[in-house]
Scaffold this active site. Sequence first.
Site, short mmCIF file in Angstrom:
data_model
loop_
_atom_site.label_atom_id
_atom_site.label_comp_id
_atom_site.label_asym_id
_atom_site.label_seq_id
_atom_site.Cartn_x
_atom_site.Cartn_y
_atom_site.Cartn_z
N GLY A 22 -30.34 4.20 -13.48
CA GLY A 22 -31.12 3.55 -12.43
C GLY A 22 -32.46 3.07 -12.98
O GLY A 22 -33.02 3.69 -13.90
N GLY A 24 -34.97 1.18 -10.72
CA GLY A 24 -35.81 0.61 -9.67
C GLY A 24 -37.24 1.07 -9.83
O GLY A 24 -37.69 1.45 -10.93
N GLY A 27 -36.86 4.79 -10.57
CA GLY A 27 -36.06 4.94 -11.79
C GLY A 27 -36.86 4.54 -13.02
O GLY A 27 -36.84 5.24 -14.05
N PHE A 125 -25.51 3.19 -3.83
CA PHE A 125 -24.85 2.64 -5.03
C PHE A 125 -24.26 3.71 -5.94
O PHE A 125 -23.60 3.40 -6.93
CB PHE A 125 -25.85 1.80 -5.85
CG PHE A 125 -26.47 0.68 -5.06
CD1 PHE A 125 -25.70 -0.22 -4.34
CD2 PHE A 125 -27.85 0.53 -5.03
CE1 PHE A 125 -26.27 -1.25 -3.61
CE2 PHE A 125 -28.43 -0.50 -4.30
CZ PHE A 125 -27.65 -1.39 -3.59
N LYS A 148 -32.89 10.25 -2.99
CA LYS A 148 -33.26 10.80 -1.67
C LYS A 148 -32.29 10.26 -0.64
O LYS A 148 -32.43 9.13 -0.18
CB LYS A 148 -34.71 10.46 -1.36
CG LYS A 148 -35.68 11.23 -2.26
CD LYS A 148 -37.13 11.09 -1.89
CE LYS A 148 -38.00 11.98 -2.78
NZ LYS A 148 -39.43 11.78 -2.59
N ALA A 181 -43.88 6.17 -6.14
CA ALA A 181 -43.72 5.81 -7.56
C ALA A 181 -44.89 5.03 -8.15
O ALA A 181 -45.34 5.38 -9.26
CB ALA A 181 -42.40 5.05 -7.74
N LYS A 287 -36.78 13.52 5.24
CA LYS A 287 -38.16 13.07 5.51
C LYS A 287 -38.21 11.54 5.67
O LYS A 287 -39.13 11.02 6.28
CB LYS A 287 -39.13 13.58 4.45
CG LYS A 287 -38.92 13.05 3.03
CD LYS A 287 -39.52 11.69 2.75
CE LYS A 287 -39.07 11.14 1.43
NZ LYS A 287 -39.49 9.74 1.21
N1 LIG Z 1 -39.86 4.26 -5.04
C1 LIG Z 1 -40.38 5.44 -4.75
O1 LIG Z 1 -41.59 5.59 -4.53
C2 LIG Z 1 -39.50 6.65 -4.72
C3 LIG Z 1 -38.12 6.55 -4.59
N2 LIG Z 1 -37.37 7.69 -4.57
C4 LIG Z 1 -35.92 7.63 -4.44
O2 LIG Z 1 -35.38 7.19 -5.68
C5 LIG Z 1 -34.13 6.55 -5.49
C6 LIG Z 1 -34.14 5.24 -6.25
O3 LIG Z 1 -35.09 4.39 -5.67
P1 LIG Z 1 -35.96 3.31 -6.45
O4 LIG Z 1 -35.97 3.56 -7.92
O5 LIG Z 1 -37.28 3.30 -5.77
O6 LIG Z 1 -35.14 1.98 -6.21
P2 LIG Z 1 -35.68 0.57 -5.63
O7 LIG Z 1 -35.52 0.58 -4.17
O8 LIG Z 1 -37.03 0.29 -6.20
O9 LIG Z 1 -34.76 -0.48 -6.32
C7 LIG Z 1 -33.47 -0.81 -5.97
C8 LIG Z 1 -32.60 -0.57 -7.17
O10 LIG Z 1 -31.24 -0.76 -6.79
C9 LIG Z 1 -30.60 -1.51 -7.83
N3 LIG Z 1 -29.44 -2.18 -7.27
C10 LIG Z 1 -29.40 -3.26 -6.46
N4 LIG Z 1 -28.12 -3.58 -6.16
C11 LIG Z 1 -27.35 -2.67 -6.81
C12 LIG Z 1 -25.95 -2.44 -6.89
N5 LIG Z 1 -25.08 -3.23 -6.25
N6 LIG Z 1 -25.51 -1.41 -7.64
C13 LIG Z 1 -26.36 -0.59 -8.28
N7 LIG Z 1 -27.71 -0.75 -8.24
C14 LIG Z 1 -28.19 -1.78 -7.51
C15 LIG Z 1 -31.67 -2.43 -8.32
O11 LIG Z 1 -31.36 -2.92 -9.60
C16 LIG Z 1 -32.86 -1.50 -8.35
O12 LIG Z 1 -32.91 -0.77 -9.54
C17 LIG Z 1 -33.97 6.40 -3.97
O13 LIG Z 1 -33.09 7.39 -3.48
C18 LIG Z 1 -35.37 6.63 -3.44
O14 LIG Z 1 -35.40 7.19 -2.14
C19 LIG Z 1 -37.92 8.92 -4.71
C20 LIG Z 1 -39.27 9.06 -4.87
C21 LIG Z 1 -40.16 7.95 -4.89
O1 LIG Z 2 -39.94 9.32 -1.51
C1 LIG Z 2 -40.98 8.72 -1.56
C2 LIG Z 2 -42.28 9.39 -1.80
O2 LIG Z 2 -42.11 10.72 -2.17
C3 LIG Z 2 -41.04 7.28 -1.32
O3 LIG Z 2 -40.61 7.03 -0.03
P1 LIG Z 2 -40.23 5.55 0.38
O4 LIG Z 2 -38.84 5.28 -0.12
O5 LIG Z 2 -40.34 5.54 1.86
O6 LIG Z 2 -41.26 4.66 -0.28
#
Ligand SMILES: NC(=O)C1=CN([C@@H]2O[C@H](COP(=O)(O)OP(=O)(O)OC[C@H]3O[C@@H](n4cnc5c(N)ncnc54)[C@H](O)[C@@H]3O)[C@@H](O)[C@H]2O)C=CC1
Ligand SMILES: O=C(CO)COP(=O)(O)O
Length: 431
Positions: A22, A24, A27, A125, A148, A181, A287
């Site tokens: 991952g 994003g 990630g 995904f 999450k 993040a 949450k």
């Molecule tokens: N962004 C944050 O602040 C935080 C996110 N999280 C959790 O981390 C996990 C990952 O979230 P993020 O890295 O923030 O992702 P993101 O929401 O920033 O990005 C979306 C991701 O999904 C990918 N994607 C899109 N279509 C796809 C497909 N068909 N197959 C596979 N991948 C695909 C994209 O390439 C991208 O890497 C989530 O469960 C989120 O709740 C946890 C803590 C903080």
């Molecule tokens: O999990 C997160 C912070 O700890 C980020 O939450 P959001 O996906 O709502 O931005």
Amino acid sequence: MTSHSLAPNGLGEKKHKVTVIGSGNWGSTISKIIAENTREYPDIFDEDVQMWVYEEEVTVPESSPHYTPELGEKPQKLTTLINKYHENVKYLPGIALPKNVIANPSAADAADGSTILIFNLPHQFIGNVCKQLQGHILPYARGISCIKGVNVSDKGVSLFSEWIGDSLGIYCGALSGANIAPEIAAEKWSETTIAYDPPPLDHSRVPSPQSGSPTASSADLTVTPVNGATFHHIDSRGRKSKTKLTPVPAEYPPLDHETFKTLFHRPYFHVRMVSDVAGVSLSGALKNIVALAAGFVDGKGWGDNAKAAIMRVGLLEMVKFGKEFFGETVHTGTFTEESAGVADLITSCSGGRNFRCAKKAVEQGVSVEDVEQMDLNGQKLQGTSTAREVNAFLKTKGKEEDYPLFTAVLGILDGKYKVDDIPELVARADS
Ligand SMILES: NC(=O)C1=CN([C@@H]2O[C@H](COP(=O)(O)OP(=O)(O)OC[C@H]3O[C@@H](n4cnc5c(N)ncnc54)[C@H](O)[C@@H]3O)[C@@H](O)[C@H]2O)C=CC1
Ligand SMILES: O=C(CO)COP(=O)(O)O
């Protein structure tokens, strides 16, 4: 930071290779953290960190230090851009990634030979990606899920750490915390919680207790040899796992609390190790539903007292859900004392994407999904799908009314309720 750089038998001649599945917003941030540590601890880890990237064609935004008018117009593969400029220009723009983060468009290739797999992608995904990994990972790999969300199927609700473990035949723990993040990518201090509680077969070690944290004892787990080095285990909730675990060979440094803390802990990212995988995973998933509710009331301009009331009721529903459906081994303290619990609830209800999108949706009279599409540039909310999934599960149990806030959030998303209904709906639970 770490005291063991060698395996307990003194060999330790093999190093752990780490892959992040991952790339994003979170990630990419976690890849940065890990790559800083693999560089700092070369006796334990291979320096290069593979990062699986869902390939897409992107242009470089003007906010990137690498922007040129040509790059701003000509789309290129995201992996090419990351490996050339060491920046994820789409999902984490403006942050320099260490050069030892290697973007790879093939999940199977990225995970090849890795002993540590970090799962960090939107939960919708993960099923597809695990299929790509099946048959391509080391049998003795271990995982950490940073996802999450919860997995809801016709069989019930389960954790992604468990689901990944069963799907790939490995043990998987969970990382979650008050971790927006972009703040961590900018190296602003925060805390996180990692839960890791494998059967005590890795080098015959049991995770060592951490102060103030619930930690399983070997008595919590039954480990039965199945054939040779392969084990079947019953987890601390007495549930028989499909997973037959293969021990990590003794040539590697042990995969225990200390090694995982070494992999994730940075001066700006403080790690607490626990063993309550269910509590850590559920807090992170649930949450997000509460953060939507906080956004709804903030969008109405109801002020901080209303938001605090949402957080209070939300926390109670989170704990109740954990206890009701995951048993007494879910520790209330994980919700009330750890970064993964109350701290994540507070930060998510203050500045998370679910909160911000819900707030804007109410202010502008549009749907949360519309705001997600317009404002997030491909980033994904987890709260909307989790609200639906948790509600579908509660419905099958006839328990919707016992979780009035979770139920109200879905009702508002679907237009069945208004934000104005929240105080009355929530009060019904107390009457
Ligand atoms: N962004 C944050 O602040 C935080 C996110 N999280 C959790 O981390 C996990 C990952 O979230 P993020 O890295 O923030 O992702 P993101 O929401 O920033 O990005 C979306 C991701 O999904 C990918 N994607 C899109 N279509 C796809 C497909 N068909 N197959 C596979 N991948 C695909 C994209 O390439 C991208 O890497 C989530 O469960 C989120 O709740 C946890 C803590 C903080
Ligand atoms: O999990 C997160 C912070 O700890 C980020 O939450 P959001 O996906 O709502 O931005």
